[in-house]
Design a protein around this motif. Sequence first.
Motif, PDB file in Angstrom:
ATOM      1  N   GLN A  84      63.394  49.607  27.989  1.00 51.36           N
ATOM      2  CA  GLN A  84      62.834  48.310  27.545  1.00 51.36           C
ATOM      3  C   GLN A  84      62.958  47.265  28.825  1.00 51.36           C
ATOM      4  O   GLN A  84      63.856  46.897  29.792  1.00 51.36           O
ATOM      5  CB  GLN A  84      64.201  48.016  26.169  1.00 51.36           C
ATOM      6  CG  GLN A  84      63.510  46.434  26.512  1.00 51.36           C
ATOM      7  CD  GLN A  84      64.386  46.155  25.334  1.00 51.36           C
ATOM      8  OE1 GLN A  84      65.854  46.215  24.984  1.00 51.36           O
ATOM      9  NE2 GLN A  84      63.798  45.049  23.914  1.00 51.36           N
ATOM     10  N   LEU A  88      63.657  40.827  24.612  1.00 53.91           N
ATOM     11  CA  LEU A  88      62.560  40.286  23.926  1.00 53.91           C
ATOM     12  C   LEU A  88      63.086  40.810  22.288  1.00 53.91           C
ATOM     13  O   LEU A  88      61.790  40.696  21.025  1.00 53.91           O
ATOM     14  CB  LEU A  88      61.140  40.946  23.853  1.00 53.91           C
ATOM     15  CG  LEU A  88      60.524  39.806  25.596  1.00 53.91           C
ATOM     16  CD1 LEU A  88      59.161  40.346  24.976  1.00 53.91           C
ATOM     17  CD2 LEU A  88      60.391  38.660  25.423  1.00 53.91           C
ATOM     18  N   HIS A  92      61.419  45.368  19.561  1.00 53.53           N
ATOM     19  CA  HIS A  92      60.697  45.290  20.750  1.00 53.53           C
ATOM     20  C   HIS A  92      61.624  46.285  21.409  1.00 53.53           C
ATOM     21  O   HIS A  92      61.407  47.304  22.082  1.00 53.53           O
ATOM     22  CB  HIS A  92      60.946  44.421  22.038  1.00 53.53           C
ATOM     23  CG  HIS A  92      59.581  44.169  22.926  1.00 53.53           C
ATOM     24  ND1 HIS A  92      61.333  45.165  24.337  1.00 53.53           N
ATOM     25  CD2 HIS A  92      58.662  44.557  23.500  1.00 53.53           C
ATOM     26  CE1 HIS A  92      60.361  45.066  25.184  1.00 53.53           C
ATOM     27  NE2 HIS A  92      58.854  44.714  25.100  1.00 53.53           N
ATOM     28  N   TYR A  95      60.397  49.513  19.477  1.00 57.71           N
ATOM     29  CA  TYR A  95      58.203  50.232  19.873  1.00 57.71           C
ATOM     30  C   TYR A  95      58.935  50.527  21.596  1.00 57.71           C
ATOM     31  O   TYR A  95      57.717  51.663  22.239  1.00 57.71           O
ATOM     32  CB  TYR A  95      57.549  48.537  19.685  1.00 57.71           C
ATOM     33  CG  TYR A  95      57.311  49.457  20.130  1.00 57.71           C
ATOM     34  CD1 TYR A  95      55.825  49.751  18.712  1.00 57.71           C
ATOM     35  CD2 TYR A  95      55.731  49.174  20.697  1.00 57.71           C
ATOM     36  CE1 TYR A  95      54.843  49.795  18.642  1.00 57.71           C
ATOM     37  CE2 TYR A  95      54.082  49.620  20.909  1.00 57.71           C
ATOM     38  CZ  TYR A  95      53.416  49.888  20.075  1.00 57.71           C
ATOM     39  OH  TYR A  95      52.648  50.243  20.100  1.00 57.71           O
ATOM     40  N   SER A  96      59.802  49.868  22.677  1.00 57.23           N
ATOM     41  CA  SER A  96      59.865  50.551  23.631  1.00 57.23           C
ATOM     42  C   SER A  96      60.098  52.382  23.207  1.00 57.23           C
ATOM     43  O   SER A  96      59.547  53.492  24.709  1.00 57.23           O
ATOM     44  CB  SER A  96      61.389  50.100  24.307  1.00 57.23           C
ATOM     45  OG  SER A  96      60.716  49.284  24.992  1.00 57.23           O
ATOM     46  N   ILE A 182      55.833  47.351  13.476  1.00 61.41           N
ATOM     47  CA  ILE A 182      56.495  46.473  14.780  1.00 61.41           C
ATOM     48  C   ILE A 182      54.822  45.674  15.283  1.00 61.41           C
ATOM     49  O   ILE A 182      55.013  45.176  16.224  1.00 61.41           O
ATOM     50  CB  ILE A 182      56.934  47.706  15.337  1.00 61.41           C
ATOM     51  CG1 ILE A 182      58.567  47.735  14.624  1.00 61.41           C
ATOM     52  CG2 ILE A 182      57.965  46.850  17.218  1.00 61.41           C
ATOM     53  CD1 ILE A 182      59.406  48.495  15.676  1.00 61.41           C
ATOM     54  N   GLU A 183      53.588  47.186  15.564  1.00 59.94           N
ATOM     55  CA  GLU A 183      53.012  46.696  16.341  1.00 59.94           C
ATOM     56  C   GLU A 183      52.108  45.112  15.671  1.00 59.94           C
ATOM     57  O   GLU A 183      51.636  44.146  16.758  1.00 59.94           O
ATOM     58  CB  GLU A 183      51.510  47.999  15.631  1.00 59.94           C
ATOM     59  CG  GLU A 183      52.351  48.479  16.968  1.00 59.94           C
ATOM     60  CD  GLU A 183      51.122  50.032  16.851  1.00 59.94           C
ATOM     61  OE1 GLU A 183      50.924  50.529  17.575  1.00 59.94           O
ATOM     62  OE2 GLU A 183      50.374  50.111  15.646  1.00 59.94           O
ATOM     63  N   LEU A 186      53.450  42.209  17.133  1.00 64.60           N
ATOM     64  CA  LEU A 186      53.970  42.197  18.968  1.00 64.60           C
ATOM     65  C   LEU A 186      52.394  41.583  18.900  1.00 64.60           C
ATOM     66  O   LEU A 186      52.177  40.757  20.065  1.00 64.60           O
ATOM     67  CB  LEU A 186      54.156  43.165  19.299  1.00 64.60           C
ATOM     68  CG  LEU A 186      55.448  43.963  19.200  1.00 64.60           C
ATOM     69  CD1 LEU A 186      55.077  45.564  19.618  1.00 64.60           C
ATOM     70  CD2 LEU A 186      56.584  43.970  20.244  1.00 64.60           C
ATOM     71  N   ASN A 189      52.170  37.680  18.002  1.00 64.79           N
ATOM     72  CA  ASN A 189      53.620  37.048  19.024  1.00 64.79           C
ATOM     73  C   ASN A 189      54.296  36.207  17.796  1.00 64.79           C
ATOM     74  O   ASN A 189      54.222  35.455  17.648  1.00 64.79           O
ATOM     75  CB  ASN A 189      52.614  36.053  19.933  1.00 64.79           C
ATOM     76  CG  ASN A 189      53.879  35.844  20.923  1.00 64.79           C
ATOM     77  OD1 ASN A 189      54.415  36.427  21.277  1.00 64.79           O
ATOM     78  ND2 ASN A 189      53.583  34.234  20.624  1.00 64.79           N
ATOM     79  N   GLU A 195      62.422  36.057  19.243  1.00 65.93           N
ATOM     80  CA  GLU A 195      62.473  37.534  19.642  1.00 65.93           C
ATOM     81  C   GLU A 195      62.180  38.743  18.494  1.00 65.93           C
ATOM     82  O   GLU A 195      61.652  38.274  17.287  1.00 65.93           O
ATOM     83  CB  GLU A 195      63.862  38.372  19.798  1.00 65.93           C
ATOM     84  CG  GLU A 195      64.603  37.519  20.898  1.00 65.93           C
ATOM     85  CD  GLU A 195      66.243  38.244  20.852  1.00 65.93           C
ATOM     86  OE1 GLU A 195      66.903  38.493  20.393  1.00 65.93           O
ATOM     87  OE2 GLU A 195      67.091  38.812  22.309  1.00 65.93           O
ATOM     88  N   TYR A 196      61.291  39.187  19.034  1.00 61.18           N
ATOM     89  CA  TYR A 196      60.545  40.087  17.678  1.00 61.18           C
ATOM     90  C   TYR A 196      61.804  40.676  16.897  1.00 61.18           C
ATOM     91  O   TYR A 196      62.422  41.814  17.714  1.00 61.18           O
ATOM     92  CB  TYR A 196      59.656  41.456  18.929  1.00 61.18           C
ATOM     93  CG  TYR A 196      58.592  40.622  18.975  1.00 61.18           C
ATOM     94  CD1 TYR A 196      57.816  39.849  18.444  1.00 61.18           C
ATOM     95  CD2 TYR A 196      59.107  40.509  21.069  1.00 61.18           C
ATOM     96  CE1 TYR A 196      56.709  39.186  19.684  1.00 61.18           C
ATOM     97  CE2 TYR A 196      57.943  39.660  21.534  1.00 61.18           C
ATOM     98  CZ  TYR A 196      56.792  39.232  20.854  1.00 61.18           C
ATOM     99  OH  TYR A 196      55.126  38.858  21.742  1.00 61.18           O
TER     100      TYR A 196
END
Length: 336
Positions: A84, A88, A92, A95-96, A182-183, A186, A189, A195-196
């Motif tokens: 990561q 974020l 995020h 999702y890494s 999650i996508e 992201l 935004n 933060e997400y």
Amino acid sequence: MNIIIPMAGMGKRMRPHTLTTPKPLLPIAGKPIVQRLVEDIAKVVNGPIEEVAFVIGENFGVEVEKNLIAIAESLGAKGSINYQKEALGTAHAVYSAVQALKGEVIVAFADTLFMADFVMNRSVDGTIWVQAVEDPRAFGVVKVNDAGYITEFVEKPENPESNLAIIGIYHFKDGDRLKKEIEHLLDNNIMEKGEYQLTNALDNMKDAGLKFAPGKVTEWWDCGNKNATVYTNQRVLATAKGDSLVDVNVSNQNSEIIEPCYIGKNVKLINAKVGPYVSIGDNSVIENSVIENTIIQTNSIVRNAMLTNSMLGNFVEYDGKANQLSISDYSTIKID
């Protein structure tokens, strides 16, 4: 089953100890926090684990990465290292390790340990493990209806309507669905407090009709700062089952050990009283000292001390009479 372990944070509240060691690799009763976490999850899952995906910072180093892979392999799983690059938010971070977001997934943030005695509920779409706390304002919390399903996720509420804090461990029946949510955050935004947030993805899934249930743990132990980590060490030792955690080859010269304690290999005790709730790493020496409720890591020397509620790093030399200490690696302190 895949397990994703986000652990890229700097661990600022644990300084100075995290200046040299990432917080999840600090020892609790002789094992790194993250190793205990993964092993505890494996017990609850009670089934095969395919991948343990560690999400770390790029500066953790090759040795840390090797140790993490070894932890996964010790459970018969593949280990993967995922970076990561920016802090974020929780979504995020998860999702890494996007390649692990498939099939059944457990997400577990590596600054917490727990004790639980239950079978995972696979009749729901997901389980969010929670614990009742006195002040939930610093946590994500859930609200639950009479049927036992979660109706609301709130991130760090200023005026909380629930005291059920999310402890940072989640089970998802469908990792691909979590990936899509999650996508969505992201790509559009969608941020909260800069933060997400994973709780936003959970809210969207819940609003789409997915059912989440709270999973309550028997105990939840935080490792966010020195005092909390020392207390967690105490509780892990107090609840350990099975044989003594004291190495059979400890060199004991006129010393007393009051269990429960963890004492590693090649430790020398000379005119010392150690315990209860003390963890001492390999190759350390305790001389003319009384130590209780303390973590001392490897290759350290403590003389003429009376310590409690303390934490000492690796390769520390301490000679003095202070009562409570927090000393990082490669420190030398002598008090005349």
